[in-house]
Design a protein around this motif. Sequence first.
Motif, PDB file in Angstrom:
ATOM      1  N   LEU A  15       0.867  -1.035  -0.003  1.00 20.68           N
ATOM      2  CA  LEU A  15      -0.058  -0.233  -0.112  1.00 20.68           C
ATOM      3  C   LEU A  15       0.826   1.301   0.001  1.00 20.68           C
ATOM      4  O   LEU A  15       2.101   1.192   0.502  1.00 20.68           O
ATOM      5  N   LEU A  16       0.208   2.255  -0.487  1.00 17.19           N
ATOM      6  CA  LEU A  16       0.869   3.553  -0.813  1.00 17.19           C
ATOM      7  C   LEU A  16       0.784   4.483   0.602  1.00 17.19           C
ATOM      8  O   LEU A  16      -0.101   4.798   1.148  1.00 17.19           O
ATOM      9  N   ASP A  17       2.163   4.708   1.168  1.00 17.78           N
ATOM     10  CA  ASP A  17       1.951   5.554   2.269  1.00 17.78           C
ATOM     11  C   ASP A  17       1.611   6.950   2.125  1.00 17.78           C
ATOM     12  O   ASP A  17       1.955   7.618   0.988  1.00 17.78           O
ATOM     13  N   GLY A  18       0.876   7.713   2.942  1.00 21.45           N
ATOM     14  CA  GLY A  18       0.669   9.125   2.831  1.00 21.45           C
ATOM     15  C   GLY A  18      -0.464   9.519   2.136  1.00 21.45           C
ATOM     16  O   GLY A  18      -0.661  10.824   2.022  1.00 21.45           O
ATOM     17  N   TYR A  19      -1.324   8.568   1.366  1.00 21.64           N
ATOM     18  CA  TYR A  19      -2.374   8.845   0.736  1.00 21.64           C
ATOM     19  C   TYR A  19      -3.695   8.028   0.965  1.00 21.64           C
ATOM     20  O   TYR A  19      -3.259   6.754   1.348  1.00 21.64           O
ATOM     21  N   ALA A  20      -4.698   8.447   0.807  1.00 21.05           N
ATOM     22  CA  ALA A  20      -5.855   7.661   1.069  1.00 21.05           C
ATOM     23  C   ALA A  20      -6.864   8.046  -0.106  1.00 21.05           C
ATOM     24  O   ALA A  20      -6.692   8.776  -0.852  1.00 21.05           O
ATOM     25  N   MET A  21      -7.903   7.120  -0.215  1.00 24.11           N
ATOM     26  CA  MET A  21      -8.622   7.050  -1.460  1.00 24.11           C
ATOM     27  C   MET A  21     -10.207   7.754  -1.119  1.00 24.11           C
ATOM     28  O   MET A  21     -10.605   7.228   0.237  1.00 24.11           O
ATOM     29  N   GLY A  22     -10.688   8.762  -1.725  1.00 24.25           N
ATOM     30  CA  GLY A  22     -12.088   8.950  -1.647  1.00 24.25           C
ATOM     31  C   GLY A  22     -12.667   9.384  -2.859  1.00 24.25           C
ATOM     32  O   GLY A  22     -12.350   8.892  -3.880  1.00 24.25           O
ATOM     33  N   ALA A  23     -13.574   9.920  -2.602  1.00 26.06           N
ATOM     34  CA  ALA A  23     -14.592  10.372  -3.964  1.00 26.06           C
ATOM     35  C   ALA A  23     -14.210  11.969  -4.127  1.00 26.06           C
ATOM     36  O   ALA A  23     -14.408  12.614  -3.350  1.00 26.06           O
ATOM     37  N   PRO A  24     -14.102  12.480  -5.067  1.00 27.88           N
ATOM     38  CA  PRO A  24     -13.690  14.144  -5.664  1.00 27.88           C
ATOM     39  C   PRO A  24     -15.076  14.664  -5.566  1.00 27.88           C
ATOM     40  O   PRO A  24     -16.430  14.067  -5.661  1.00 27.88           O
ATOM     41  N   PRO A  25     -15.133  16.012  -5.437  1.00 32.33           N
ATOM     42  CA  PRO A  25     -16.708  16.544  -5.657  1.00 32.33           C
ATOM     43  C   PRO A  25     -17.347  16.240  -6.970  1.00 32.33           C
ATOM     44  O   PRO A  25     -16.560  16.112  -7.987  1.00 32.33           O
ATOM     45  N   SER A  26     -18.576  16.264  -7.009  1.00 30.09           N
ATOM     46  CA  SER A  26     -19.149  15.756  -8.008  1.00 30.09           C
ATOM     47  C   SER A  26     -20.545  16.094  -8.186  1.00 30.09           C
ATOM     48  O   SER A  26     -21.262  16.777  -6.893  1.00 30.09           O
TER      49      SER A  26
ATOM     50  N   GLN B 185     -16.105  13.003  -0.993  1.00 28.02           N
ATOM     51  CA  GLN B 185     -16.120  12.172   0.434  1.00 28.02           C
ATOM     52  C   GLN B 185     -15.019  11.469   0.631  1.00 28.02           C
ATOM     53  O   GLN B 185     -14.249  10.845  -0.087  1.00 28.02           O
ATOM     54  N   PRO B 186     -14.523  11.806   1.817  1.00 30.05           N
ATOM     55  CA  PRO B 186     -13.072  11.309   2.305  1.00 30.05           C
ATOM     56  C   PRO B 186     -13.260   9.795   2.942  1.00 30.05           C
ATOM     57  O   PRO B 186     -13.424   9.662   4.089  1.00 30.05           O
ATOM     58  N   TRP B 187     -13.378   8.898   2.157  1.00 33.37           N
ATOM     59  CA  TRP B 187     -13.464   7.488   2.601  1.00 33.37           C
ATOM     60  C   TRP B 187     -12.437   6.848   3.444  1.00 33.37           C
ATOM     61  O   TRP B 187     -12.759   6.000   4.282  1.00 33.37           O
ATOM     62  N   GLY B 188     -11.089   7.113   3.136  1.00 33.37           N
ATOM     63  CA  GLY B 188     -10.082   6.570   4.238  1.00 33.37           C
ATOM     64  C   GLY B 188      -9.524   5.454   3.585  1.00 33.37           C
ATOM     65  O   GLY B 188      -8.893   4.789   4.382  1.00 33.37           O
ATOM     66  N   TYR B 189     -10.111   4.957   2.445  1.00 32.13           N
ATOM     67  CA  TYR B 189      -9.378   3.757   1.987  1.00 32.13           C
ATOM     68  C   TYR B 189      -8.034   3.706   1.494  1.00 32.13           C
ATOM     69  O   TYR B 189      -7.548   4.737   1.089  1.00 32.13           O
ATOM     70  N   ALA B 190      -7.301   2.520   1.862  1.00 33.76           N
ATOM     71  CA  ALA B 190      -6.025   2.572   1.337  1.00 33.76           C
ATOM     72  C   ALA B 190      -5.913   2.525  -0.170  1.00 33.76           C
ATOM     73  O   ALA B 190      -6.792   2.231  -0.935  1.00 33.76           O
ATOM     74  N   VAL B 191      -4.714   3.052  -0.647  1.00 37.06           N
ATOM     75  CA  VAL B 191      -4.230   2.915  -2.010  1.00 37.06           C
ATOM     76  C   VAL B 191      -3.265   1.803  -2.316  1.00 37.06           C
ATOM     77  O   VAL B 191      -2.174   1.994  -1.795  1.00 37.06           O
TER      78      VAL B 191
END
Length: 687
Positions: free
Chosen positions: A322-333, A340-346
């Motif tokens: 997994l990538l350190d320092g980043y999380a996955m979310g949904a952009p403005p739409s 949406q800041p999902w906080g999922y790992a990348v």
Amino acid sequence: MVAVAAYYLAEQRGFTPGKDVEDWLRAEQYIDDMVRGLARTGIARGGHERVQPIPSDRPGLRRDALQALGVKRFLLAIHDASFPSDPDEDIGWGAPGTVAAARLLAFVARFGFTGIQLGPKGQTTKDNPSPYDGTVFSRSVLSIPLATFRTGLLAGTVSTQSLARAAETTSGTTSPARADHARAHATMRRLLEEAFTALESAARREVQDKLTAFQTENAQWVERDALYHAIAESRGGVNFRRWPRDGDLFARGAEDPAANERLSALRAQHRGAIDRYVLGQMLAHDAHTRFRETARRNGLSIFADMQAGLSQVDTWAWRSILLDGYAMGAPPSRTTPQGQPWGYAVLDPKQLFQTEASGRVSPGPALRFLALRFEKILREYDGVRVDHPHALVCPWVYRTDIADPEEAVRRGARLYESPDLPDHPALAQYAIARPSQIDRRLSRHADDWVMWLDSEQVDRYAVAMDLLVETVQRHGRAVDAIACEVLSTMPRPLGLVLDRSGIGRFRIVQKAELDDRGDVYRADNARPADWVMLGTHDTPSIWAVVQGMTSKQRAQWAEHLGRVLRLPDTARTAILFDPGLLANAMLAEVFASRAENIMMFFTDLFGLNERYNMPGAVSPDNWTLRLPSSFEQLYEKRLARGTAIDLPLALAMALGARGAGETQTAQLVRALRELTPRSFVLDSSTP
């Protein structure tokens, strides 16, 4: 009813005086015709004492109609929690393997569906029922039916008293019920502990052999997940980020003696908890196998739901890729303007491939992880819904060192198209899009942020999706076994990847902007590869939508549907004051579109006003709406009131839109009209 209908007719013409009697007579005629239709099909008005099952139409009539419309797949979407259970098998949570669930499959097949779209099936925590936060490999043990402990290999391992107590539930039997996640979680834990204890004290060779075979077959993931749960239990549920970095042991163990020794010590320390976890997983997987066999006997395919995010279990067990320092979310739409800041790992892009000593490039650990996941899904299902496919192609990521996640996700960027952003310098090394290909006049989440790509770049974006397509085809399925949940946002890289593979997008009709002919949600913009639906698990029920429409919105839909479906004046007028007819006409437009794939969420089929999930909200009602054990009677009562999907009516309207001049089509329309109490609205004469 007459007064309500007359009011809507008057409202439609602006309450112009002098037409009161005409409005009343037209409304009376409509209601009289509806009552005659109800009586003709055996459905009583009022008390429902004459409610009958679905009319026994010619076998395959509905599917013949679907075929005539060019519809290849018609799936009912329902999550595990929402499945019905009879009182003696109900732990407060739905399970696809119950007797009531088998009845539902037969009902669905008779109705005309070709398959079932399940939700994610992963193991969830006791405090979070969201299936989209569950594990990607382990299955939820809540799907184990009570019958598992009554018969077969585990018969006698759980006392009759424990089983009776497990089925003590307050779930409704005649109206929509709510699942009780916490209760079901505690109940299944007790049952598994009792069964495991019994097996420990009196070993059953057949059970042990099956456990060993299961653990061997699933060795790449089951021990990781089991060890996580064992450690979590021993630490009182403390967040894994406060543990030692034991998750790396699985990556380092082969070449690191110290890591190997630590891993062996953890196995020994938690052997009992690990074995109990494996037992639960074996039973959950067996239950799914039996469910799939039942579905096949009913002629139904089963689709998986592959969620975009990784659970806490997966993040711990696979943290080395997994990538350190980043999380996955949904952009403005359009769907969520704030993001949406999902906080999922990348997944770490650098670990998708690796260069061997010989110089040959081969799949790296991150790509092998995806291959393992895809292979398991296609081995256990007939198709797959890809939740937020952007995660596989062009994920929106945000920095985890920004204290406010809401602010961080708004200031995020796409992983592979950020070659020179000053606030995301770490992403430059992963960029596929070049600086000259970026349209800086637009916001970085805009679909056209990347203006163009060459074929080599599209190949790089498509690595994960190509792997999924290859896995689907290797299992003998066509590309239409992949349903990609693309909503309002379709970044250019994702669009190019899907177009190259012939994969369509979602079009959710209730969200359609009728003033915009190019709106992505409109059914009349659908392509054959698209999936079209009235709503999803994240939207209001179509019944809540139509009942909440303003008179202006109803008039707009009546005009639109009347034109698209070539409806007679009778139907166009009735849509103004009959929400049930409006909902069914909207479904007819879905069927009449060019899309070959249709999906329907269970709340829409059964006429439920309640909402299954409100995205972004923390509520005890989220993820808990379920069908009662007497779902057949629920459907018939709602159908009698005109507040459930009337499939023969919708299909007849759709075929009419295609033109009923051909003999076969005309015969289908006549046969379908015999099955609906509201066929009179399709008569060409106006009351």
